[in-house]
Design a protein around this motif. Sequence first.
Motif, PDB file in Angstrom:
ATOM      1  N   GLY A  53      70.770 -29.176  53.881  1.00 52.45           N
ATOM      2  CA  GLY A  53      72.506 -28.950  53.901  1.00 52.45           C
ATOM      3  C   GLY A  53      72.787 -28.542  55.299  1.00 52.45           C
ATOM      4  N   ASP A  54      74.017 -28.404  55.643  1.00 58.32           N
ATOM      5  CA  ASP A  54      74.777 -28.279  57.021  1.00 58.32           C
ATOM      6  C   ASP A  54      75.325 -26.829  57.040  1.00 58.32           C
ATOM      7  OD1 ASP A  54      76.476 -28.345  59.165  1.00 58.32           O
ATOM      8  OD2 ASP A  54      77.329 -30.295  58.411  1.00 58.32           O
ATOM      9  N   ALA A  55      74.895 -26.435  58.140  1.00 60.01           N
ATOM     10  CA  ALA A  55      75.426 -24.973  58.398  1.00 60.01           C
ATOM     11  C   ALA A  55      76.768 -24.892  58.436  1.00 60.01           C
ATOM     12  CB  ALA A  55      74.661 -24.258  59.958  1.00 60.01           C
ATOM     13  N   MET A  56      77.583 -25.808  58.981  1.00 58.69           N
ATOM     14  CA  MET A  56      78.992 -25.722  58.870  1.00 58.69           C
ATOM     15  C   MET A  56      79.764 -25.987  57.592  1.00 58.69           C
ATOM     16  SD  MET A  56      79.602 -27.773  62.755  1.00 58.69           S
ATOM     17  CE  MET A  56      79.119 -29.257  62.000  1.00 58.69           C
ATOM     18  N   ALA A  57      78.952 -26.412  56.506  1.00 54.67           N
ATOM     19  CA  ALA A  57      79.569 -26.714  55.093  1.00 54.67           C
ATOM     20  C   ALA A  57      78.470 -26.467  54.124  1.00 54.67           C
ATOM     21  CB  ALA A  57      79.958 -27.969  54.961  1.00 54.67           C
ATOM     22  N   LEU A  58      78.093 -25.006  54.020  1.00 57.59           N
ATOM     23  CA  LEU A  58      77.055 -24.283  53.218  1.00 57.59           C
ATOM     24  C   LEU A  58      77.480 -24.776  51.616  1.00 57.59           C
ATOM     25  CD1 LEU A  58      76.580 -21.008  54.670  1.00 57.59           C
ATOM     26  CD2 LEU A  58      75.030 -22.986  54.945  1.00 57.59           C
ATOM     27  N   PRO A  59      76.497 -25.427  50.876  1.00 58.69           N
ATOM     28  CA  PRO A  59      76.665 -25.732  49.483  1.00 58.69           C
ATOM     29  C   PRO A  59      76.357 -24.690  48.636  1.00 58.69           C
ATOM     30  CG  PRO A  59      74.396 -26.412  50.206  1.00 58.69           C
ATOM     31  CD  PRO A  59      75.158 -25.630  51.252  1.00 58.69           C
ATOM     32  N   PHE A  60      77.170 -23.408  48.771  1.00 58.61           N
ATOM     33  CA  PHE A  60      76.882 -22.253  48.168  1.00 58.61           C
ATOM     34  C   PHE A  60      78.422 -21.802  47.670  1.00 58.61           C
ATOM     35  CE2 PHE A  60      73.238 -22.603  51.072  1.00 58.61           C
ATOM     36  CZ  PHE A  60      72.230 -22.846  49.692  1.00 58.61           C
ATOM     37  N   GLU A  61      78.505 -20.818  46.650  1.00 60.61           N
ATOM     38  CA  GLU A  61      79.688 -20.157  46.501  1.00 60.61           C
ATOM     39  C   GLU A  61      80.007 -19.173  47.429  1.00 60.61           C
ATOM     40  OE1 GLU A  61      81.854 -20.961  43.798  1.00 60.61           O
ATOM     41  OE2 GLU A  61      80.596 -22.534  43.386  1.00 60.61           O
ATOM     42  N   ASP A  62      81.129 -18.259  47.508  1.00 67.35           N
ATOM     43  CA  ASP A  62      81.301 -17.465  48.141  1.00 67.35           C
ATOM     44  C   ASP A  62      80.547 -16.164  47.787  1.00 67.35           C
ATOM     45  OD1 ASP A  62      83.120 -19.019  49.119  1.00 67.35           O
ATOM     46  OD2 ASP A  62      85.066 -17.794  48.757  1.00 67.35           O
ATOM     47  N   ASN A  63      80.331 -14.949  48.630  1.00 64.85           N
ATOM     48  CA  ASN A  63      79.983 -13.953  48.122  1.00 64.85           C
ATOM     49  C   ASN A  63      78.300 -13.950  47.153  1.00 64.85           C
ATOM     50  OD1 ASN A  63      82.230 -12.583  49.209  1.00 64.85           O
ATOM     51  ND2 ASN A  63      83.131 -13.125  47.129  1.00 64.85           N
TER      52      ASN A  63
ATOM     53  N   ASP B 161      72.945 -11.659  50.172  1.00 64.91           N
ATOM     54  CA  ASP B 161      72.553 -10.169  50.758  1.00 64.91           C
ATOM     55  C   ASP B 161      72.607 -10.376  52.155  1.00 64.91           C
ATOM     56  OD1 ASP B 161      72.831  -8.606  48.328  1.00 64.91           O
ATOM     57  OD2 ASP B 161      70.954  -9.833  47.897  1.00 64.91           O
ATOM     58  N   VAL B 162      71.875 -11.264  52.664  1.00 61.38           N
ATOM     59  CA  VAL B 162      71.452 -11.623  53.924  1.00 61.38           C
ATOM     60  C   VAL B 162      71.520 -13.032  54.318  1.00 61.38           C
ATOM     61  CG1 VAL B 162      69.489 -11.042  55.838  1.00 61.38           C
ATOM     62  CG2 VAL B 162      69.680  -9.459  53.827  1.00 61.38           C
ATOM     63  N   TYR B 163      71.827 -13.166  55.462  1.00 57.10           N
ATOM     64  CA  TYR B 163      72.145 -14.685  56.331  1.00 57.10           C
ATOM     65  C   TYR B 163      71.309 -14.551  57.386  1.00 57.10           C
ATOM     66  CZ  TYR B 163      74.234 -18.683  58.374  1.00 57.10           C
ATOM     67  OH  TYR B 163      74.165 -19.866  59.319  1.00 57.10           O
ATOM     68  N   THR B 164      70.298 -15.343  57.777  1.00 58.18           N
ATOM     69  CA  THR B 164      69.669 -15.497  59.075  1.00 58.18           C
ATOM     70  C   THR B 164      69.484 -16.867  59.691  1.00 58.18           C
ATOM     71  OG1 THR B 164      67.174 -16.035  57.697  1.00 58.18           O
ATOM     72  CG2 THR B 164      67.863 -13.442  58.665  1.00 58.18           C
ATOM     73  N   ILE B 165      69.736 -16.979  60.850  1.00 61.74           N
ATOM     74  CA  ILE B 165      69.265 -18.054  61.394  1.00 61.74           C
ATOM     75  C   ILE B 165      68.640 -17.901  62.799  1.00 61.74           C
ATOM     76  CG2 ILE B 165      71.831 -18.132  62.517  1.00 61.74           C
ATOM     77  CD1 ILE B 165      71.806 -21.147  62.195  1.00 61.74           C
ATOM     78  N   SER B 166      67.469 -18.800  62.909  1.00 58.25           N
ATOM     79  CA  SER B 166      66.322 -18.228  63.872  1.00 58.25           C
ATOM     80  C   SER B 166      66.258 -19.415  64.766  1.00 58.25           C
ATOM     81  CB  SER B 166      65.254 -17.870  63.323  1.00 58.25           C
ATOM     82  OG  SER B 166      64.198 -17.768  63.942  1.00 58.25           O
ATOM     83  N   PHE B 167      66.502 -19.436  66.072  1.00 57.31           N
ATOM     84  CA  PHE B 167      66.531 -20.587  67.049  1.00 57.31           C
ATOM     85  C   PHE B 167      67.164 -21.898  66.379  1.00 57.31           C
ATOM     86  CE2 PHE B 167      62.659 -18.067  67.561  1.00 57.31           C
ATOM     87  CZ  PHE B 167      63.055 -17.297  68.732  1.00 57.31           C
ATOM     88  N   GLY B 168      68.139 -21.742  65.597  1.00 58.93           N
ATOM     89  CA  GLY B 168      68.852 -22.809  65.073  1.00 58.93           C
ATOM     90  C   GLY B 168      70.486 -22.990  65.304  1.00 58.93           C
ATOM     91  N   ILE B 169      70.957 -22.008  65.897  1.00 54.91           N
ATOM     92  CA  ILE B 169      72.525 -22.004  65.882  1.00 54.91           C
ATOM     93  C   ILE B 169      72.991 -22.843  67.152  1.00 54.91           C
ATOM     94  CG2 ILE B 169      72.907 -19.601  67.189  1.00 54.91           C
ATOM     95  CD1 ILE B 169      75.394 -19.643  64.801  1.00 54.91           C
ATOM     96  N   ARG B 170      72.240 -22.693  68.055  1.00 55.91           N
ATOM     97  CA  ARG B 170      72.584 -23.451  69.358  1.00 55.91           C
ATOM     98  C   ARG B 170      72.316 -25.009  69.059  1.00 55.91           C
ATOM     99  NH1 ARG B 170      67.008 -22.994  70.057  1.00 55.91           N
ATOM    100  NH2 ARG B 170      65.908 -24.686  70.989  1.00 55.91           N
TER     101      ARG B 170
ATOM    102  N   ALA C 155      79.734 -22.241  61.846  1.00 60.18           N
ATOM    103  CA  ALA C 155      78.693 -21.763  61.134  1.00 60.18           C
ATOM    104  C   ALA C 155      78.547 -20.359  60.831  1.00 60.18           C
ATOM    105  CB  ALA C 155      77.274 -22.038  61.821  1.00 60.18           C
ATOM    106  N   LEU C 156      79.028 -19.387  61.767  1.00 59.72           N
ATOM    107  CA  LEU C 156      79.454 -18.052  61.712  1.00 59.72           C
ATOM    108  C   LEU C 156      80.306 -17.749  60.578  1.00 59.72           C
ATOM    109  CD1 LEU C 156      79.032 -17.089  65.361  1.00 59.72           C
ATOM    110  CD2 LEU C 156      77.426 -16.547  63.715  1.00 59.72           C
ATOM    111  N   ASN C 157      81.670 -18.691  60.696  1.00 61.40           N
ATOM    112  CA  ASN C 157      82.567 -18.478  59.581  1.00 61.40           C
ATOM    113  C   ASN C 157      81.969 -18.804  58.111  1.00 61.40           C
ATOM    114  OD1 ASN C 157      84.290 -18.132  61.755  1.00 61.40           O
ATOM    115  ND2 ASN C 157      85.216 -20.234  61.491  1.00 61.40           N
ATOM    116  N   GLU C 158      81.158 -19.717  57.972  1.00 52.79           N
ATOM    117  CA  GLU C 158      80.179 -19.811  56.733  1.00 52.79           C
ATOM    118  C   GLU C 158      79.594 -18.758  56.323  1.00 52.79           C
ATOM    119  OE1 GLU C 158      80.207 -23.204  54.447  1.00 52.79           O
ATOM    120  OE2 GLU C 158      82.088 -22.020  54.783  1.00 52.79           O
ATOM    121  N   ALA C 159      78.843 -18.336  57.406  1.00 52.39           N
ATOM    122  CA  ALA C 159      77.798 -17.300  57.138  1.00 52.39           C
ATOM    123  C   ALA C 159      78.777 -16.202  56.421  1.00 52.39           C
ATOM    124  CB  ALA C 159      77.224 -16.841  58.367  1.00 52.39           C
ATOM    125  N   TYR C 160      79.660 -15.659  57.146  1.00 51.52           N
ATOM    126  CA  TYR C 160      80.764 -14.643  56.273  1.00 51.52           C
ATOM    127  C   TYR C 160      81.038 -15.010  55.014  1.00 51.52           C
ATOM    128  CZ  TYR C 160      84.071 -11.000  56.332  1.00 51.52           C
ATOM    129  OH  TYR C 160      84.847  -9.898  56.059  1.00 51.52           O
TER     130      TYR C 160
END
Length: 250
Positions: free
Chosen positions: A121-131, A134-143, A151-156
């Motif tokens: 899947g794509d960090a900018m269009a996550l295939p998941f429902e809102d809410n 509990d935790v969202y991590t991204i490690s050496f990937g956001i750049r 991507a941060l907006n989708e994380a929220y």
Amino acid sequence: MSDRSDKTTHFGFETVPEHEKAGRVQGVFGSVASKYDVMNDVMSMGIHRVWKDAMMDWLAPRPGQRLLDVAGGTGDISFRFLKRAGHGHATVLDLTEPMLVEGRKRAEAERMADSLDWVVGDAMALPFEDNTFDVYTISFGIRNVTRPQEALNEAYRVLRPGGRLMVLEFSQLPNDGLQKLYDLYSFNVIPRMGQLIANDSASYQYLVESIRNFPNQETFLGMVQAAGFGNAKYRNLSMGIAALHSGWKI
């Protein structure tokens, strides 16, 4: 008004149309997937393991939490999270299927199979429902994401109220002299090591360039806040070679 197709972004030090970046990033990680864990050792001089442990220390996983690990690749963060939590669930999401294939081959993946999902899947269009998480991590990937703010907006969006964001990424040293020394090492040594270890200097050259193009700690903190996260903070690791950014969906 310009169409989004006219927009450009960075791919290392190159300027490319936005619509090309994802495919190029997939090319890089598809080519290095089988050597990805070795690559992290090369890029960080082996210290990425310590940084990931520091990430878990600050995150303090709790039993029963649901984690979304974006750009989760071979599952490193998810495995650590589940071990620390005792029990819970982790979803590893990555744009590049060969990375997920490599992750599923690992012994931990077999042992934790009931607690793990692997999703392309794509960090900018996550295939998941809102809410959902509990935790969202991204490690050496956001750049490597074309538009990190999205991507941060989708994380929220996908985090539950009270949910936690944590980003681990290569960053900038606050001292110019040290940054120059680190750049010398990065640009001269890392691509050569990539050639020796993975027979692939171009991918490593891109990775080094992508680090230098990424926003510094304070700028990225502003992006985390702009996505809506409260109590946002960062910690430098190894003097700023990497940084952890944390925020809460309050």
